[in-house]
Design a protein around this motif. Structure first.
Motif, mmCIF file in Angstrom:
data_model
loop_
_atom_site.group_PDB
_atom_site.id
_atom_site.type_symbol
_atom_site.label_atom_id
_atom_site.label_comp_id
_atom_site.label_asym_id
_atom_site.label_seq_id
_atom_site.Cartn_x
_atom_site.Cartn_y
_atom_site.Cartn_z
ATOM 1 N N ASP A 1 0.825 -1.205 0.000
ATOM 2 C CA ASP A 1 0.000 0.000 0.000
ATOM 3 C C ASP A 1 0.859 1.254 0.000
ATOM 4 N N ALA A 2 1.947 1.235 0.759
ATOM 5 C CA ALA A 2 2.833 2.390 0.829
ATOM 6 C C ALA A 2 3.475 2.677 -0.527
ATOM 7 N N ILE A 3 3.892 1.627 -1.208
ATOM 8 C CA ILE A 3 4.524 1.797 -2.515
ATOM 9 C C ILE A 3 3.534 2.362 -3.521
ATOM 10 N N ARG A 4 2.325 1.849 -3.512
ATOM 11 C CA ARG A 4 1.319 2.344 -4.452
ATOM 12 C C ARG A 4 0.959 3.797 -4.166
ATOM 13 N N ALA A 5 0.939 4.164 -2.890
ATOM 14 C CA ALA A 5 0.539 5.521 -2.528
ATOM 15 C C ALA A 5 1.651 6.538 -2.765
ATOM 16 N N ALA A 6 2.883 6.191 -2.385
ATOM 17 C CA ALA A 6 3.977 7.160 -2.428
ATOM 18 C C ALA A 6 4.824 7.076 -3.687
ATOM 19 N N GLU A 7 4.808 5.934 -4.370
ATOM 20 C CA GLU A 7 5.603 5.721 -5.583
ATOM 21 C C GLU A 7 7.079 6.068 -5.359
ATOM 22 N N PRO A 8 7.703 5.481 -4.345
ATOM 23 C CA PRO A 8 9.104 5.807 -4.056
ATOM 24 C C PRO A 8 10.074 5.031 -4.942
ATOM 25 N N PHE A 9 11.317 5.481 -4.951
ATOM 26 C CA PHE A 9 12.388 4.735 -5.597
ATOM 27 C C PHE A 9 12.689 3.463 -4.814
ATOM 28 N N ALA A 10 12.616 3.578 -3.470
ATOM 29 C CA ALA A 10 12.934 2.445 -2.604
ATOM 30 C C ALA A 10 12.154 2.564 -1.304
ATOM 31 N N VAL A 11 12.086 1.453 -0.580
ATOM 32 C CA VAL A 11 11.495 1.436 0.758
ATOM 33 C C VAL A 11 12.547 0.957 1.748
ATOM 34 N N ASP A 12 12.405 1.420 2.996
ATOM 35 C CA ASP A 12 13.406 1.172 4.019
ATOM 36 C C ASP A 12 12.688 0.715 5.285
ATOM 37 N N VAL A 13 13.076 -0.434 5.827
ATOM 38 C CA VAL A 13 12.405 -0.980 7.008
ATOM 39 C C VAL A 13 13.440 -1.434 8.026
ATOM 40 N N SER A 14 13.075 -1.312 9.308
ATOM 41 C CA SER A 14 13.938 -1.803 10.375
ATOM 42 C C SER A 14 13.107 -2.561 11.406
ATOM 43 N N SER A 15 12.436 -1.847 12.290
ATOM 44 C CA SER A 15 11.680 -2.512 13.362
ATOM 45 C C SER A 15 10.513 -3.331 12.832
ATOM 46 N N GLY A 16 10.018 -2.999 11.655
ATOM 47 C CA GLY A 16 8.868 -3.707 11.094
ATOM 48 C C GLY A 16 9.139 -5.132 10.674
ATOM 49 N N VAL A 17 10.405 -5.564 10.694
ATOM 50 C CA VAL A 17 10.744 -6.945 10.334
ATOM 51 C C VAL A 17 11.590 -7.595 11.433
ATOM 52 N N GLU A 18 11.328 -7.205 12.676
ATOM 53 C CA GLU A 18 12.103 -7.740 13.792
ATOM 54 C C GLU A 18 11.324 -8.776 14.596
ATOM 55 N N ALA A 19 12.056 -9.766 15.093
ATOM 56 C CA ALA A 19 11.501 -10.722 16.040
ATOM 57 C C ALA A 19 11.572 -10.146 17.450
ATOM 58 N N GLU A 20 12.619 -9.374 17.705
ATOM 59 C CA GLU A 20 12.807 -8.628 18.944
ATOM 60 C C GLU A 20 13.722 -7.472 18.593
ATOM 61 N N GLU A 21 13.847 -6.499 19.487
ATOM 62 C CA GLU A 21 14.644 -5.319 19.175
ATOM 63 C C GLU A 21 16.085 -5.690 18.831
ATOM 64 N N GLY A 22 16.490 -5.302 17.632
ATOM 65 C CA GLY A 22 17.853 -5.562 17.203
ATOM 66 C C GLY A 22 18.081 -6.905 16.549
ATOM 67 N N ARG A 23 17.027 -7.725 16.408
ATOM 68 C CA ARG A 23 17.151 -9.033 15.775
ATOM 69 C C ARG A 23 16.039 -9.199 14.735
ATOM 70 N N LYS A 24 16.398 -9.600 13.532
ATOM 71 C CA LYS A 24 15.425 -9.710 12.456
ATOM 72 C C LYS A 24 14.664 -11.027 12.524
ATOM 73 N N ASP A 25 13.443 -10.989 12.023
ATOM 74 C CA ASP A 25 12.589 -12.167 11.867
ATOM 75 C C ASP A 25 12.709 -12.619 10.418
ATOM 76 N N PRO A 26 13.338 -13.762 10.157
ATOM 77 C CA PRO A 26 13.548 -14.189 8.768
ATOM 78 C C PRO A 26 12.266 -14.237 7.945
ATOM 79 N N ASP A 27 11.175 -14.744 8.534
ATOM 80 C CA ASP A 27 9.924 -14.813 7.791
ATOM 81 C C ASP A 27 9.430 -13.418 7.418
ATOM 82 N N ALA A 28 9.536 -12.477 8.345
ATOM 83 C CA ALA A 28 9.086 -11.109 8.073
ATOM 84 C C ALA A 28 9.961 -10.438 7.022
ATOM 85 N N VAL A 29 11.264 -10.672 7.085
ATOM 86 C CA VAL A 29 12.168 -10.093 6.086
ATOM 87 C C VAL A 29 11.820 -10.611 4.689
#
Length: 221
Positions: A172-200
């Motif tokens: 939805d964000a890409i369709r609305a903003a039409e950016p060159f790229a998207v950047d995510v950090s906490s939105g793909v974490e299993a806990e603070e500072g550690r990524k969730d492979p499935d979410a990534v």
């Protein structure tokens, strides 16, 4: 196709996850003035950057508090790009480019994109993010994506959309903003500072399937 950057990587395991998922860039946070579990030492940042596979762009994310220190960070860690947050003046950007030749990304407050005009001719990309009072991103808060698209239409620099993104809203964000790229950090974490492979993996896949082109509507018979 919209590019994807996964930020806040702190371990080699998470770096491998990001690369395996097919992300275009990885962000490594170092030498910032805010308290975050995603910050690593300069030595760890250098090790992660050296371990990144070919064709994954490495981005060192830092606060632009001292121009000489910023140059030292780039020369030591040798990232492909540096992402600057906080107050930074034009002379500092000129000095950084002259000294290192590194690609320069600048964080811009989504609530004050008019301010980005002052840097549009100097930087290689603008990271439009929801920021706190210190000018730091990573708040986990979304902003008005359509307003960002409208405000960015006159900018020459590519726009990297950040702020509160996660697998469920990235398309939805890409369709609305039409950016060159998207950047995510906490939105793909299993806990603070550690990524969730499935979410990534889900985030990268959904960003890849998103399109900024409206489907054609067949004329009525």
């Amino acid at each position: 196709m919209t590019r994807v950057k996964i930020c806040g990587v702190t371990t080699r395991g998470d770096l491998e996850t990001v690369a395996d998922a097919g992300a275009d860039a990885v962000g490594i946070i170092c030498d910032v003035t805010v308290d975050t579990p995603r910050e690593v030492s300069l030595e760890r940042a250098r090790d992660l950057i050296e371990a990144a596979p070919p064709f994954v762009t490495t981005v060192l994310v830092t606060m632009a508090t001292d121009p000489e220190r910023t140059i030292e960070l780039v020369e030591t860690a040798t990232p492909d790009a540096i992402q600057l947050h906080g107050e930074v003046d034009r002379d500092a950007i000129d000095s950084l480019r002259a000294a290192t030749g590194v690609t320069i990304l600048l964080a811009a407050d989504a609530e004050d994109l008019a301010d980005a005009d002052r840097y549009d001719d100097l930087v290689d990309g603008l990271v439009v993010d929801s920021t706190d009072e210190d000018g730091a991103g990573g708040t986990g808060e979304t902003h008005d994506w359509e307003r960002t698209r409208t405000a960015a239409t006159h900018l020459e620099s590519p726009v990297i959309l950040a702020g509160g993104l996660e697998p469920d809203n990235v398309a939805d964000a890409i369709r609305a903003a039409e950016p060159f790229a998207v950047d995510v950090s906490s939105g793909v974490e299993a806990e603070e500072g550690r990524k969730d492979p499935d979410a990534v993996h889900s985030f990268v896949a959904r960003a890849g399937r998103a399109t900024t082109v409206e489907p054609e509507v067949s004329p009525s018979p």
